[in-house]
Write a protein that holds these residues in place. Structure first.
Motif, PDB file in Angstrom:
ATOM      1  N   GLY A 204       0.798  -1.219   0.000  1.00  0.00           N
ATOM      2  CA  GLY A 204       0.000   0.000   0.000  1.00  0.00           C
ATOM      3  C   GLY A 204       0.834   1.274   0.000  1.00  0.00           C
ATOM      4  N   SER A 205       0.135   2.390   0.031  1.00  0.00           N
ATOM      5  CA  SER A 205       0.812   3.696  -0.010  1.00  0.00           C
ATOM      6  C   SER A 205       0.752   4.427   1.317  1.00  0.00           C
ATOM      7  N   GLY A 206       0.289   3.757   2.361  1.00  0.00           N
ATOM      8  CA  GLY A 206       0.348   4.330   3.693  1.00  0.00           C
ATOM      9  C   GLY A 206      -0.531   5.546   3.877  1.00  0.00           C
ATOM     10  N   ALA A 207       0.034   6.588   4.470  1.00  0.00           N
ATOM     11  CA  ALA A 207      -0.728   7.786   4.826  1.00  0.00           C
ATOM     12  C   ALA A 207      -0.875   8.765   3.670  1.00  0.00           C
ATOM     13  N   SER A 208      -0.431   8.405   2.479  1.00  0.00           N
ATOM     14  CA  SER A 208      -0.618   9.220   1.279  1.00  0.00           C
ATOM     15  C   SER A 208      -1.482   8.461   0.284  1.00  0.00           C
ATOM     16  N   LEU A 209      -2.275   9.179  -0.480  1.00  0.00           N
ATOM     17  CA  LEU A 209      -3.070   8.525  -1.513  1.00  0.00           C
ATOM     18  C   LEU A 209      -2.163   7.897  -2.566  1.00  0.00           C
ATOM     19  N   PRO A 210      -2.581   6.796  -3.176  1.00  0.00           N
ATOM     20  CA  PRO A 210      -1.778   6.192  -4.237  1.00  0.00           C
ATOM     21  C   PRO A 210      -1.691   7.108  -5.450  1.00  0.00           C
ATOM     22  N   ALA A 211      -0.543   7.109  -6.085  1.00  0.00           N
ATOM     23  CA  ALA A 211      -0.320   7.914  -7.289  1.00  0.00           C
ATOM     24  C   ALA A 211       0.837   7.293  -8.057  1.00  0.00           C
ATOM     25  N   THR A 212       0.957   7.673  -9.317  1.00  0.00           N
ATOM     26  CA  THR A 212       2.011   7.115 -10.166  1.00  0.00           C
ATOM     27  C   THR A 212       2.818   8.240 -10.811  1.00  0.00           C
ATOM     28  N   ALA A 213       4.110   8.185 -10.654  1.00  0.00           N
ATOM     29  CA  ALA A 213       5.040   9.101 -11.332  1.00  0.00           C
ATOM     30  C   ALA A 213       6.431   8.502 -11.242  1.00  0.00           C
ATOM     31  N   GLN A 214       7.271   8.846 -12.175  1.00  0.00           N
ATOM     32  CA  GLN A 214       8.629   8.321 -12.196  1.00  0.00           C
ATOM     33  C   GLN A 214       9.589   9.380 -11.688  1.00  0.00           C
ATOM     34  N   ALA A 215      10.076   9.198 -10.468  1.00  0.00           N
ATOM     35  CA  ALA A 215      11.080  10.112  -9.937  1.00  0.00           C
ATOM     36  C   ALA A 215      12.405   9.908 -10.662  1.00  0.00           C
ATOM     37  N   ASP A 216      13.281  10.890 -10.564  1.00  0.00           N
ATOM     38  CA  ASP A 216      14.595  10.753 -11.187  1.00  0.00           C
ATOM     39  C   ASP A 216      15.437   9.695 -10.486  1.00  0.00           C
ATOM     40  N   LEU A 217      15.131   9.468  -9.216  1.00  0.00           N
ATOM     41  CA  LEU A 217      15.852   8.465  -8.436  1.00  0.00           C
ATOM     42  C   LEU A 217      14.950   7.994  -7.314  1.00  0.00           C
ATOM     43  N   GLU A 218      14.971   6.694  -7.039  1.00  0.00           N
ATOM     44  CA  GLU A 218      14.277   6.123  -5.890  1.00  0.00           C
ATOM     45  C   GLU A 218      15.299   5.530  -4.936  1.00  0.00           C
ATOM     46  N   VAL A 219      15.181   5.873  -3.659  1.00  0.00           N
ATOM     47  CA  VAL A 219      16.034   5.303  -2.619  1.00  0.00           C
ATOM     48  C   VAL A 219      15.149   4.933  -1.423  1.00  0.00           C
ATOM     49  N   PRO A 220      15.577   3.987  -0.592  1.00  0.00           N
ATOM     50  CA  PRO A 220      14.773   3.617   0.572  1.00  0.00           C
ATOM     51  C   PRO A 220      14.910   4.578   1.740  1.00  0.00           C
ATOM     52  N   ASP A 221      15.993   5.364   1.745  1.00  0.00           N
ATOM     53  CA  ASP A 221      16.227   6.293   2.855  1.00  0.00           C
ATOM     54  C   ASP A 221      17.294   7.299   2.443  1.00  0.00           C
TER      55      ASP A 221
END
Length: 232
Positions: A204-221
């Protein structure tokens, strides 16, 4: 490779990115539900919060304190109980105790040595002042929903941030945990984005509504962003 050297300002979402708001939300809401014999899984609490918060942030501006009070009321409406006045205020009152993620402060202090640091947050000025003490750095600009009278994902928040920072958007990097609130609007304005996926491995997306977009970079922290060669 994201070349951080080309940016002069790093903007941050606060709650969910720097401050562990999901823990704060659950710690506040769960006892209220239990007091009224409502048993929800933590993920259900967060999903309901996301829905209620988004509804309350639409239309004419109200303060975030009012939004959080409204969230508690909507829990009562949906699950058939009447929150007390103390319960209605408890979520907003708890925000001052919400803590940073373990990697937040060190990352901010490191970035502060090289970049202008800016907050763009869906919050009231007085509520952010509590969180600022936990974050332990001085931000160059703080743009709150109270100041601009709108809530992300409104483009207004980002446009006013760009104006106040005084740099072209190509020199601004926005770092956030919410695709819905931050990555979608920032990218639409040509701002580079890092998605800090604090929910890596969770459903799930937790406390934010689900949405789709491609960030320039994804990191876990943030520690991963600064410590494993993603940034050069």
């Amino acid at each position: 490779m994201l070349e951080l050297n080309k940016y002069k300002a790093v903007t941050f979402d606060c709650y969910g990115t720097l401050i562990n708001w999901e823990e704060g939300i659950i710690t506040s809401i769960k006892p209220i539900l239990q007091a009224h014999n409502v048993n929800l899984a933590e993920e259900q609490i967060l999903e309901n919060f996301a829905e209620f918060e988004s509804e309350l942030e639409q239309g004419e501006y109200i303060t975030y304190r009012e939004v959080l009070r409204g969230v508690v009321q909507k829990f009562g409406d949906r699950f058939k109980f009447h929150p007390t006045n103390d319960e209605l205020n408890s979520l907003a009152n708890s925000l001052q105790y919400w803590q940073p993620f373990p990697d937040t402060v060190a990352a901010l202090k490191l970035l502060k040595q090289r970049y202008k640091l800016v907050i763009i947050s869906n919050v009231d000025n007085d509520l952010f002042a509590f969180s600022a003490k936990h974050l332990q750095v001085e931000f160059d600009e703080i743009i709150t929903a109270e100041q601009v009278k709108s809530y992300k994902p409104s483009l207004n928040n980002f446009r006013q941030a760009i104006e106040r920072i005084g740099l072209p958007q190509e020199q601004i990097l926005h770092i956030a945990a919410s695709i819905y609130h931050d990555i979608v609007p920032a990218k639409s304005l040509g701002i580079s984005t890092v998605w800090v996926n604090r929910r890596t491995g969770q459903q799930g997306s937790g406390a934010s509504l689900p949405a789709t977009a491609q960030a320039d970079l994804e990191v876990p922290d943030l520690q991963t962003l600064l410590g494993t060669g993603y940034v050069s």
